[in-house]
Design an enzyme around this catalytic site. Sequence first.
Site, PDB file in Angstrom:
ATOM      1  CG  ASN A  18     -36.515   0.965  32.611  1.00  0.00           C
ATOM      2  OD1 ASN A  18     -36.182   2.128  32.515  1.00  0.00           O
ATOM      3  ND2 ASN A  18     -35.689  -0.049  32.380  1.00  0.00           N
ATOM      4  CD  GLU A  52     -41.286  -9.206  30.852  1.00  0.00           C
ATOM      5  OE1 GLU A  52     -40.298  -8.717  31.411  1.00  0.00           O
ATOM      6  OE2 GLU A  52     -41.264  -9.573  29.669  1.00  0.00           O
ATOM      7  CG  ASP A  82     -30.703   1.366  29.677  1.00  0.00           C
ATOM      8  OD1 ASP A  82     -30.692   0.526  30.611  1.00  0.00           O
ATOM      9  OD2 ASP A  82     -31.720   1.988  29.344  1.00  0.00           O
ATOM     10  CG  ASP A 137     -36.616  -3.828  33.293  1.00  0.00           C
ATOM     11  OD1 ASP A 137     -36.700  -2.602  33.186  1.00  0.00           O
ATOM     12  OD2 ASP A 137     -36.286  -4.583  32.364  1.00  0.00           O
ATOM     13  CG  ASN A 186     -32.928  -3.247  31.398  1.00  0.00           C
ATOM     14  OD1 ASN A 186     -33.313  -4.370  31.120  1.00  0.00           O
ATOM     15  ND2 ASN A 186     -33.659  -2.400  32.121  1.00  0.00           N
ATOM     16  CB  SER A 212     -32.387   1.406  33.348  1.00  0.00           C
ATOM     17  OG  SER A 212     -32.699   0.549  32.263  1.00  0.00           O
TER      18      SER A 212
END
Length: 364
Positions: free
Chosen positions: A196, A172, A185, A189, A183, A187
């Site tokens: 998130n 990751e 949407d 990370d 992301n 948001s």
Amino acid sequence: MKVWVLLLLVTAASAKRFTRCELARTLKAAGMSGFRGVSLANWVCLVNSESSYNTQAININRDGSGDYGLFQINSHWWCSNGRSPSYNTCRISCSQLLTDDISTAIRCAKTIVSQQGITACTMKVWVLLLLVMAASAKRFTRCELARTLKAAGMSGFRGVSLANWVCLVNSESSYNTQVINRNTDGSKDYGIFQINSRWWCSNGQSPSHNTCRISCSQLLTDNISTAIRCAKTIVSQQGITACTMKVWVLLLLVTAASAKRFTRCELARTLKAAGMSDVGVSLANWVCLANAESGYNTQATNKNSDGSTDYGIFQINNRWWCSNGQYPSHNICRISCSELLTDDISTAIQCAKTIVRQQGITAW
């Protein structure tokens, strides 16, 4: 107003310009070193870039707001200049940010970082700081991370092995504490676990449930204790099947790939030692059930037509007996479904006993 203009002219004429070392000592004495994960070196670099250590620096922005003082604090959000609309979150006059005594400026800077984190974008100074911190990000080695996670009790936590945590972090964030990804949407990370902002932390920019009750900036520090606590919260609440951030999807795949498959005799011995023949079901029937349901596989999952899922060696259903954090559940066994996917089947055994006592073997 005339008084304000006069004040600016007078104070500008007598502006104090700190030296680098003098500022560092002042900030350290005020507790700025490491505050919310921002190092003293980064604070000093930030001030140099924004105001050149000048307490009287003022810049007017295109929206009519002004940035004031050593930290270039914005009048639209944090202080009031008496001329343009302001939320004045720091409850101060912008003129208080233009004095040689920078204690008020320091308190306001702490407020900004505490409320919006280092990703705050309401004044340009914080954007620079984010870039500075990213450039000096800590990248763990595999062994260093493993030692840190083990010391924090992550080995086996909720059934996730230390090897899987390390593999997850590598995939990751490549062991990098400062990684941020946006992301679709809106948001983001954050950090070594890619946690998130919609669900677990607040970045002060997008709506957040902020279940971990932290600023996302706290996930970007070299000290990953906050990130670890939040990761534990996520696994405890939603299990390893949580899909609210991509990192957990990978971990599910990793754990499935390393699933334990019992032999018939090994399972029989384990069940006998756990007293499974004492609940009215013979040991032979338990072994037969596990074979038929999961092929003795601790990581088996199967989705049903009603949307629920069966988990683990006994294929225990999440509608009634465990919670996966995604589907409504009575959760009678009071466990996360992820606990049914570990090589240690003691939790699965306890839940299976509960099922038999309440509904009998025909529950399967």
